[in-house]
Write a protein that holds these residues in place. Structure first.
Motif, short mmCIF file in Angstrom:
data_model
loop_
_atom_site.label_atom_id
_atom_site.label_comp_id
_atom_site.label_asym_id
_atom_site.label_seq_id
_atom_site.Cartn_x
_atom_site.Cartn_y
_atom_site.Cartn_z
N ASP A 146 0.84 -1.20 0.00
CA ASP A 146 0.00 0.00 0.00
C ASP A 146 0.87 1.25 0.00
O ASP A 146 0.58 2.22 -0.71
N ILE A 147 1.95 1.24 0.79
CA ILE A 147 2.89 2.37 0.78
C ILE A 147 3.47 2.55 -0.61
O ILE A 147 3.56 3.67 -1.12
N ALA A 155 2.29 1.80 -3.49
CA ALA A 155 1.31 2.32 -4.44
C ALA A 155 1.10 3.82 -4.29
O ALA A 155 0.66 4.49 -5.24
N ARG A 156 1.45 4.36 -3.11
CA ARG A 156 1.22 5.79 -2.85
C ARG A 156 2.51 6.60 -2.78
O ARG A 156 2.46 7.81 -2.52
N THR A 157 3.67 5.97 -3.01
CA THR A 157 4.95 6.65 -2.82
C THR A 157 5.77 6.58 -4.10
O THR A 157 6.26 5.51 -4.48
#
Length: 274
Positions: free
Chosen positions: A65-66, A68-70
């Motif tokens: 999840d990190i 995908a957002r970083t």
């Protein structure tokens, strides 16, 4: 582009970092993308590989999840329960994420140094190869002989030895470790991470203390199979990001441009398929 091929993020309240405790200062706190981003910019590092720090599939999903957002996280090395009856299905599910590049059992924490040779694990390791996932070998010197044998059993599995197999630099150990690492490099297509060495040295380590170990890894694996990583924030136990970058910059300054480019990013990009 420079690539940090090995670092971690964690949020302690998640509760699955059994090895972390208040005694683990200065790393007993949350470490997230906002903590690392300024340092990456300072050192011209454009991409990173985010590596698991807990034996938990929940943590792997947290890291995915990190990623995908970083923007700077180019891939994740996660964890799966290799002893689960449905391990092939679990690997297939995790591999459906475009951010998952590999898996890492925490071999250094497993009591049996020959665990990786257990025949009951074969389906999981074969499933990794089938899905194009890499294998990060988190090992210590006592695991190197079993690792040599392991590599002969899974020739199609892309393997990287984390942290140069954590030689006992503080204790001055070198020859047996060096011989084993040369055997692995010569007898297989395994790669190696130039990371984690500062943590194995005495406090106040110097470039000269680490140089023989870095020289050995370069001589054994060649720049085309050697990749730089920070092991941040674990690095903070016995060093810091700036100091480690400076150490490797000094060491690599006299190398040919192509070798420096490989160690600082191209090897990692090729190994992890970035």
């Amino acid at each position: 582009m420079r690539i940090d091929a090995h670092h971690h993020f964690w949020r302690i309240e998640r509760g699955d970092y059994d090895w972390l405790s208040p005694a683990s200062r200065p790393i007993y706190r949350d470490f997230l993308p906002r903590d690392l981003a300024p340092t990456l910019r300072q050192h011209g590092i454009g991409q990173t590989i985010l590596v698991q720090a807990a034996p938990s599939e929940d943590e792997t999903h947290f890291l995915l999840d990190i990623a995908a957002r970083t923007p700077f996280v180019a891939g994740v090395v996660g964890w799966v329960d290799f002893e689960a009856d449905d391990v092939t299905q679990r690997i297939a599910s995790l591999a459906s994420s475009p951010w998952l590049k590999g898996l890492r059992p925490m071999i250094q924490d497993i009591a049996d140094p020959r665990w990786m040779l257990n025949r009951g694990l074969t389906s999981g390791f074969n499933a990794m190869a089938d899905h194009g996932l890499t294998f990060d070998a988190l090992v210590k010197p006592e695991h190197l002989l079993p690792l040599c044998e392991f590599l002969t059993h899974y020739p199609s599995l892309r393997v990287v030895v984390d942290h140069g197999a954590k030689p006992n630099i503080k204790g001055g150990a070198f020859r047996e470790w060096a011989d084993a690492m040369r055997s692995i490099a010569a007898g297989s297509g395994a790669f190696c991470k130039l990371s984690g060495l500062a943590t194995e040295a005495s406090p106040g380590w110097s470039d000269a203390v680490l140089a023989p170990y870095m020289d050995l890894l370069l001589d054994a694996f060649g720049a085309e199979r050697l990749m730089w990583g920070s092991d941040w924030p674990v690095l903070m136990i016995n060093g810091d990001y700036d100091r480690w970058v400076g150490c490797v910059e000094n060491w690599s300054a006299a190398l040919p441009n192509a070798d420096r480019a490989a160690i600082w990013g191209e090897t990692a990009a090729r190994f992890y398929g970035l």
